[in-house]
Design an enzyme around this catalytic site. Structure first.
Site, mmCIF file in Angstrom:
data_model
loop_
_atom_site.group_PDB
_atom_site.id
_atom_site.type_symbol
_atom_site.label_atom_id
_atom_site.label_comp_id
_atom_site.label_asym_id
_atom_site.label_seq_id
_atom_site.Cartn_x
_atom_site.Cartn_y
_atom_site.Cartn_z
ATOM 1 C CE1 TYR A 1 -2.106 6.644 13.352
ATOM 2 C CE2 TYR A 1 -1.468 8.483 11.966
ATOM 3 C CZ TYR A 1 -1.428 7.838 13.176
ATOM 4 O OH TYR A 1 -0.691 8.369 14.199
ATOM 5 C CG ASN A 2 -10.495 6.470 10.240
ATOM 6 O OD1 ASN A 2 -10.862 7.370 10.961
ATOM 7 N ND2 ASN A 2 -11.298 5.473 9.858
ATOM 8 C CG ASP B 1 -0.922 12.118 21.129
ATOM 9 O OD1 ASP B 1 -0.724 12.850 22.118
ATOM 10 O OD2 ASP B 1 -0.507 10.942 21.055
ATOM 11 C CE LYS C 1 9.029 6.989 -2.811
ATOM 12 N NZ LYS C 1 9.233 7.612 -4.088
ATOM 13 N NE ARG D 1 5.701 21.599 22.306
ATOM 14 C CZ ARG D 1 5.801 22.905 22.234
ATOM 15 N NH1 ARG D 1 6.663 23.453 21.411
ATOM 16 N NH2 ARG D 1 5.050 23.677 22.992
ATOM 17 C CB THR E 1 -9.314 0.192 5.597
ATOM 18 O OG1 THR E 1 -8.826 0.774 4.381
ATOM 19 C CG2 THR E 1 -10.742 -0.265 5.391
ATOM 20 C CG ASP F 1 -2.031 -0.997 1.113
ATOM 21 O OD1 ASP F 1 -2.660 -1.045 0.044
ATOM 22 O OD2 ASP F 1 -2.255 -1.745 2.076
ATOM 23 N N GLY F 2 1.965 1.220 0.772
ATOM 24 C CA GLY F 2 2.855 2.386 0.857
ATOM 25 C C GLY F 2 3.409 2.742 -0.519
HETATM 26 P P1 NAP Z 1 3.271 2.056 5.808
HETATM 27 O O1 NAP Z 1 4.198 1.168 6.538
HETATM 28 O O2 NAP Z 1 3.461 2.288 4.334
HETATM 29 O O3 NAP Z 1 1.766 1.605 6.076
HETATM 30 C C1 NAP Z 1 1.344 1.180 7.336
HETATM 31 C C2 NAP Z 1 0.291 0.091 7.145
HETATM 32 O O4 NAP Z 1 -0.919 0.670 6.617
HETATM 33 C C3 NAP Z 1 0.750 -0.976 6.140
HETATM 34 O O5 NAP Z 1 0.378 -2.252 6.608
HETATM 35 C C4 NAP Z 1 -0.018 -0.607 4.887
HETATM 36 O O6 NAP Z 1 -0.210 -1.716 4.007
HETATM 37 C C5 NAP Z 1 -1.327 -0.119 5.504
HETATM 38 N N1 NAP Z 1 -2.202 0.726 4.653
HETATM 39 C C6 NAP Z 1 -1.892 1.814 3.890
HETATM 40 N N2 NAP Z 1 -2.980 2.302 3.281
HETATM 41 C C7 NAP Z 1 -4.020 1.506 3.656
HETATM 42 C C8 NAP Z 1 -5.414 1.505 3.368
HETATM 43 N N3 NAP Z 1 -5.995 2.426 2.585
HETATM 44 N N4 NAP Z 1 -6.189 0.560 3.962
HETATM 45 C C9 NAP Z 1 -5.647 -0.353 4.780
HETATM 46 N N5 NAP Z 1 -4.350 -0.403 5.097
HETATM 47 C C10 NAP Z 1 -3.536 0.513 4.546
HETATM 48 O O7 NAP Z 1 3.253 3.474 6.590
HETATM 49 P P2 NAP Z 1 3.569 4.960 6.203
HETATM 50 O O8 NAP Z 1 4.508 5.018 5.028
HETATM 51 O O9 NAP Z 1 3.928 5.654 7.459
HETATM 52 O O10 NAP Z 1 2.158 5.598 5.748
HETATM 53 C C11 NAP Z 1 1.354 5.078 4.728
HETATM 54 C C12 NAP Z 1 -0.020 4.878 5.298
HETATM 55 O O11 NAP Z 1 0.095 4.060 6.446
HETATM 56 C C13 NAP Z 1 -0.675 6.162 5.789
HETATM 57 O O12 NAP Z 1 -1.465 6.762 4.786
HETATM 58 C C14 NAP Z 1 -1.475 5.719 6.992
HETATM 59 O O13 NAP Z 1 -2.836 5.516 6.676
HETATM 60 C C15 NAP Z 1 -0.910 4.375 7.374
HETATM 61 N N6 NAP Z 1 -0.396 4.477 8.759
HETATM 62 C C16 NAP Z 1 -0.992 3.691 9.695
HETATM 63 C C17 NAP Z 1 -0.612 3.798 11.009
HETATM 64 C C18 NAP Z 1 -1.306 2.922 12.023
HETATM 65 O O14 NAP Z 1 -2.107 2.086 11.593
HETATM 66 N N7 NAP Z 1 -1.029 3.095 13.300
HETATM 67 C C19 NAP Z 1 0.389 4.699 11.403
HETATM 68 C C20 NAP Z 1 0.968 5.490 10.421
HETATM 69 C C21 NAP Z 1 0.557 5.380 9.090
HETATM 70 P P3 NAP Z 1 1.067 -2.467 3.260
HETATM 71 O O15 NAP Z 1 1.604 -3.402 4.288
HETATM 72 O O16 NAP Z 1 0.487 -3.187 2.095
HETATM 73 O O17 NAP Z 1 2.041 -1.379 2.845
#
Ligand code: NAP
Length: 266
Positions: free
Chosen positions: A165-166, A152, A55, A133, A163, A50-51
């Protein structure tokens, strides 16, 4: 006329192998393959998770042509195709046996003391505190004050991003056929000193959400757009809205959102 497909891959070994195999197979059936953005490409294929998919979309500046993903990552919510199914994908593509999912982006207009700049997101815009912060912000919707918020930060997600971060932050999964924005708080503070909402809020696609940092904290705000950090000096406010820019995701014809949710999450 030559039919061109752009292939974009991350640098993971499995992705690079898949890129080589996919290129051979596309050339065999008469396509031209470009590894850079090509203005005449009819399709963009992203190889990775997904990342990488996000990108590709950002690097290619939200292309109008459909984008499809081959999943060599972990979750693979966006990338639809397994590397083992490349032949079946090419066959289906040639027969036009697919669907196009047209999804809206959200935009954020970030205004500083000197200028405003627009950024766009497929998944979400996160407004949070820089260097861990707490943030203290004023939240308005359509110019009406809603609340002072402390915590936060907050995630403003698209239905497609619901699906990601949300969901991890306790927000709801949204059917992508519904056009809305979801605001989910990140560790809201609720004390005698601060009162902040604790559940997600759903806004209509016509709403404009305004987030304004309290003056003394204006340099401690970090904006994260689809996982990429943006820092601005002297932020006055951030206006978040559903953009008129939309993306076309190519999905296999058996794609169905809730089956995908059940397969990946439940
Ligand atoms: P990342 O490691 O690329 O992604 C984090 C996880 O989120 C990976 O497992 C990724 O799937 C999954 N993901 C991304 N988009 C998704 C979607 N629309 N529906 C379901 N899962 C999805 O992290 P990053 O580069 O920091 O940021 C990319 C995205 O990751 C952000 O847009 C954000 O939504 C998400 N994220 C999640 C968290 C959290 O869950 N706590 C924290 C930061 C960011 P893959 O394994 O296939 O890449």
């Amino acid at each position: 006329m030559k039919r061109i497909i752009t292939v974009n891959s991350n640098q993971v070994h499995k992705s690079l192998e898949t890129k080589k195999l996919l290129t051979e197979k596309l050339l065999n059936v008469g396509f031209e393959v470009s590894y850079d953005f090509h203005p005449d490409a009819e399709l963009i294929i992203s190889i990775g998770g997904d990342g990488s998919f996000l990108k590709t979309i950002h690097d290619f500046d939200f292309p109008e042509v459909p984008v499809v993903g081959i999943n060599t990552g972990h979750l693979g919510f966006f990338p639809d195709i397994s590397p083992d199914n490349i032949d079946a994908f090419i066959e289906a593509y040639l027969k036009e046996d697919y669907i196009i999912q047209n999804i809206p982006l959200i935009g954020a207009s970030v205004c500083t003391n000197t200028h405003c700049l627009d950024v766009f997101a497929v998944n979400e815009v996160v407004v949070k505190g820089d260097k861990s912060r707490t943030i203290h912000i004023n939240l308005k919707v359509n110019d009406k004050h809603i609340q002072k918020f402390s915590g936060d930060g907050m995630i403003i997600s698209t239905p497609t991003g619901s699906t990601a971060y949300n969901y991890a932050a306790g927000g709801s999964i949204v059917d992508p056929s519904i056009n809305l924005m979801q605001l989910t708080p990140l560790y809201p503070i609720n004390t005698n000193a601060y009162r902040s909402f604790t559940s997600s809020i759903i806004f209509s696609s016509e709403s404009i959400i305004t987030i304004a940092p309290e003056y003394r904290f204006e340099n401690s705000i970090l904006i994260v757009v689809d996982g990429v950090e943006h820092r601005y000096s002297q932020i006055c406010d951030i206006k978040i809205f559903v953009s008129h820019i939309r993306m076309n995701l190519l999905r296999m014809s058996d794609y169905e959102f809730w089956s995908r949710v059940s397969e990946k999450f439940l």
